[in-house]
Design an enzyme around this catalytic site. Structure first.
Site, PDB file in Angstrom:
ATOM      1  N   HIS A  51       0.849  -1.199   0.000  1.00  0.00           N
ATOM      2  CA  HIS A  51       0.000   0.000   0.000  1.00  0.00           C
ATOM      3  C   HIS A  51       0.881   1.244   0.000  1.00  0.00           C
ATOM      4  O   HIS A  51       1.024   1.936   1.009  1.00  0.00           O
ATOM      5  CB  HIS A  51      -0.938  -0.010   1.208  1.00  0.00           C
ATOM      6  CG  HIS A  51      -1.964  -1.100   1.148  1.00  0.00           C
ATOM      7  ND1 HIS A  51      -1.836  -2.277   1.851  1.00  0.00           N
ATOM      8  CD2 HIS A  51      -3.125  -1.191   0.453  1.00  0.00           C
ATOM      9  CE1 HIS A  51      -2.893  -3.047   1.597  1.00  0.00           C
ATOM     10  NE2 HIS A  51      -3.688  -2.416   0.754  1.00  0.00           N
TER      11      HIS A  51
ATOM     12  N   HIS B 286       1.447   1.613  -5.821  1.00  0.00           N
ATOM     13  CA  HIS B 286       0.138   0.958  -5.922  1.00  0.00           C
ATOM     14  C   HIS B 286      -0.942   1.961  -6.311  1.00  0.00           C
ATOM     15  O   HIS B 286      -1.803   1.666  -7.141  1.00  0.00           O
ATOM     16  CB  HIS B 286      -0.209   0.292  -4.591  1.00  0.00           C
ATOM     17  CG  HIS B 286      -1.638  -0.136  -4.480  1.00  0.00           C
ATOM     18  ND1 HIS B 286      -2.192  -1.131  -5.251  1.00  0.00           N
ATOM     19  CD2 HIS B 286      -2.647   0.319  -3.677  1.00  0.00           C
ATOM     20  CE1 HIS B 286      -3.457  -1.291  -4.940  1.00  0.00           C
ATOM     21  NE2 HIS B 286      -3.774  -0.420  -3.997  1.00  0.00           N
TER      22      HIS B 286
ATOM     23  N   HIS C 127      -6.987   6.670  -2.811  1.00  0.00           N
ATOM     24  CA  HIS C 127      -7.819   5.689  -2.099  1.00  0.00           C
ATOM     25  C   HIS C 127      -7.116   5.003  -0.938  1.00  0.00           C
ATOM     26  O   HIS C 127      -7.780   4.451  -0.071  1.00  0.00           O
ATOM     27  CB  HIS C 127      -8.349   4.640  -3.082  1.00  0.00           C
ATOM     28  CG  HIS C 127      -7.359   3.567  -3.430  1.00  0.00           C
ATOM     29  ND1 HIS C 127      -6.303   3.774  -4.299  1.00  0.00           N
ATOM     30  CD2 HIS C 127      -7.258   2.281  -3.021  1.00  0.00           C
ATOM     31  CE1 HIS C 127      -5.613   2.672  -4.408  1.00  0.00           C
ATOM     32  NE2 HIS C 127      -6.156   1.738  -3.647  1.00  0.00           N
ATOM     33  N   ASP C 128      -5.788   5.008  -0.893  1.00  0.00           N
ATOM     34  CA  ASP C 128      -5.057   4.373   0.212  1.00  0.00           C
ATOM     35  C   ASP C 128      -4.124   5.354   0.918  1.00  0.00           C
ATOM     36  O   ASP C 128      -3.181   4.916   1.599  1.00  0.00           O
ATOM     37  CB  ASP C 128      -4.247   3.178  -0.296  1.00  0.00           C
ATOM     38  CG  ASP C 128      -5.062   1.899  -0.363  1.00  0.00           C
ATOM     39  OD1 ASP C 128      -6.023   1.777   0.422  1.00  0.00           O
ATOM     40  OD2 ASP C 128      -4.762   1.023  -1.200  1.00  0.00           O
TER      41      ASP C 128
END
Length: 609
Positions: A266, A270, A307-308
């Site tokens: 993560h 990514h 998103h992460d």
């Protein structure tokens, strides 16, 4: 990361604790915590509090209730804290903060602040028009008097206290992100280098499913999202919907250097990989021209890139089991909710604000969609979302009901106006007649528009997308809810009822499609080339601490079969992805199955006496 970047980050991380005076005494001094999303109010409050505080007191100002909650939870009653708390904040407001603080936090005095008088459970209340010297002086005196009378001593030395705060807050980026002033020449150089490395236009590698992100040098990763935005024309300021290129470039650099941690999986690589997969989706040969609007692509790309953000390298289950501070704040979807808050804190900084030039309602609508997509990346609800999509495509549920069944939309905050869906009794199996004289009227099906300032040349579907909105208040009056989902079963609809066919003319269906695409892009490792899929599988195993190769292969194979294949088959049936992508996925599954079987056979032979 350069030396200058490292020194800047180190300095920013320790900034809150530099506010403590050398003579600061936890038993007598007070920490004044100013919580307001308006920088003008924060500066005004800081000036006034500094004017009337004692020399050994400390002041810290933050722009979000989440940050304040993290600080207060970490302090755990070791300090006397006076909190000036804004009632209305975009992400984590005063009511949410106070609900989190329901368990008694000793040695804390809360002063609520609002432009209008509201009912809220706090020790004191200030109207913002009353923020003058006399009011602040009397409030500080009242807070100091209350904290002295109700002080509950906690055994702790000053040095160990600060060490404890540093240990508990180190994993969470508390401060507002510092502004990264990048000259326009840096943006142009990034675009030029990206086009040189990855091509442009019809020759661009970024739209291909066989793009190899693992071969890209770390220094060149930031060029990928910038080039994607250039190729999709989302920097074109002649259009009504666009993003400022310098703000986007600053945000990319911020995510690269500080937002994403150096996790095995993560990480920033990514995030870029997921954004590239989203670009491959919208440019897939199976997708008809004009299927995705500019707003669709903008929401999808920004959600993919963010998103992460802030991921701590642990799962939601691990954070909850360890009693992590994030698990205390969020009841479920812990990391996904944290990613949303982190993203919104970045957007609250004008240096990185991507949508500040848009009309307010449209800006809020885009941000809500981005937050919705990020929340739906929680793999705990993968099966529910996939089954909901299947039911919607098969016409077993209405568009608005399908959205309501997705966990991210089950809180008070996420609701869809019922006017967007025809009444179930008006459409029956075997009948093409609709009830009511207004059946041919577009508003009768799609409902009234809640945002009227979209681009004129946008499709009618994009204009109707604004129908999906958030209630301005929850049952308790809060603007925002990030609580976890509550149980909601499928409604017992009449077996003869047929809902309208899945169509992008319905804003709910369009949002559901974006949810599915982001989820598919998030787990797109399995549809990449064999060596790329193997690389990401190794990174996932390394981050999870798995060392047994046989177990890793077994888990990877199970994930491909149980999670990835069903989602990509559904997207293929919806006309969003080509069969060739499914063929590569099936080839990777067969390769994993063969390798796993071979390893088991070798193990059996070795175990034979």
């Amino acid at each position: 990361m350069s030396t200058s970047d490292t020194s800047t980050k180190t300095q920013d991380t320790s900034l809150p604790f530099q506010t403590f005076h050398p003579s600061f005494d936890p038993t007598t001094s007070v920490l004044f915590l100013i919580v307001d999303d308006d920088p003008v109010v924060r500066r005004r409050m800081r000036f006034l509090v500094n004017k009337f505080k004692q020399e050994t007191d400390a002041i810290l100002d933050v722009d979000d209730g989440l940050v304040a909650a993290e600080i207060v939870k970490a302090i755990g009653g070791h300090l006397r804290v006076c909190i000036f708390l804004d009632v209305q904040m975009p992400i984590f407001d005063a009511r949410r903060f106070l609900r989190l603080m329901r368990e008694d936090v000793p040695n804390t005095f809360v002063v609520a602040m609002s432009a209008d008088r509201v009912h809220i459970h706090s020790h004191a209340f200030l109207l913002k028009r009353q923020i003058v010297s006399s009011a602040i002086k009397s409030t500080i005196w009242e807070a100091r008097h209350y904290l002295s009378e109700h002080y509950q001593p906690v055994q702790s030395q000053k040095s160990s206290l600060v060490a404890k705060l540093m240990d508990r807050l180190e994993m969470i980026e508390l401060l507002r992100p510092p502004e990264i002033e990048e000259p326009l020449a840096a943006f142009n150089d990034t675009v030029t280098r990206g086009q040189l490395l990855f091509g442009s236009g019809a020759h661009s590698q970024l739209s291909r499913w066989d793009f190899d992100i693992t071969s890209v040098a770390s220094r060149d990763l930031a060029a990928i999202p910038v080039c994607i935005m250039v190729e999709t024309g989302l920097f074109d300021h002649s259009q009504d919907i666009f993003v400022p290129r310098r703000a986007f470039y600053r945000m990319v650099r911020l995510l690269e250097t500080q937002g994403y941690r150096r996790n095995h999986y993560h990480n920033f690589r990514h995030a870029v990989d997921v954004m590239q997969a989203c670009y491959a989706f919208v440019t897939d040969p199976a997708v008809p021209p004009g299927m995705f609007t500019r707003t669709d692509m903008l929401v999808l790309f920004v959600a993919a890139l963010s998103h992460d953000v802030g991921h701590v390298g642990q799962t939601n289950v691990q954070l909850t089991a360890s009693g992590n501070i994030l698990a205390m704040i969020y009841s479920s979807s812990v990391l996904e909710s944290f990613h949303c808050s982190y993203f919104m804190r970045i957007q609250n900084n004008n240096a990185y604000a991507l949508f500040h030039h848009l009309p307010h309602e449209l800006k809020c609508d885009i941000l809500r969609r981005i937050v919705s997509l990020i929340l739906c990346t929680d793999m705990a609800y993968h099966g529910t979302i996939l089954q909901t999509a299947r039911d919607r495509v098969a016409g077993r549920v209405a568009p608005s009901e399908a959205i309501a069944l997705i966990p991210a939309f089950r809180t008070h905050r996420y609701r869809v106006k019922s006017a967007t869906t025809p009444r179930p009794s008006s459409i029956r199996r075997g009948s093409e007649q609709t009830s009511g004289s207004g059946a041919s009227n577009e508003d009768a099906v799609h409902g009234p528009l809640s945002v009227g300032s979209l681009d004129d040349d946008a499709s009618s579907a994009e204009r109707r997308m604004s129908v999906i909105s958030l209630d301005s208040r929850t049952d308790e009056g809060s603007d925002v809810e990030f609580d976890g989902p509550t149980d909601l079963a499928l409604s017992d609809a009449d077996s003869d009822t047929v809902w309208p066919a899945w169509s992008l003319d319905y804003p709910e269906d369009r949002l559901l499609l974006l949810v599915l695409i982001l989820k598919a892009a998030d787990i797109s490792n399995s549809v990449r080339a064999g060596h790329v899929a193997s690389y990401w599988s190794g990174m996932i195993a390394a981050e999870a601490g798995l060392k047994d190769i046989a177990q890793c292969r077994k888990l990877t194979l199970s994930f491909m079969v149980d999670f990835v294949r069903g989602l990509y088959v559904e997207l293929r049936d919806m006309g969003v992805v080509s069969q060739s992508v499914l063929d590569r996925l099936n080839a990777n599954i067969q390769r994993q199955r063969t390798a796993h079987t071979r390893r088991l056979s070798v193990g059996r032979v070795a175990a034979t006496p």
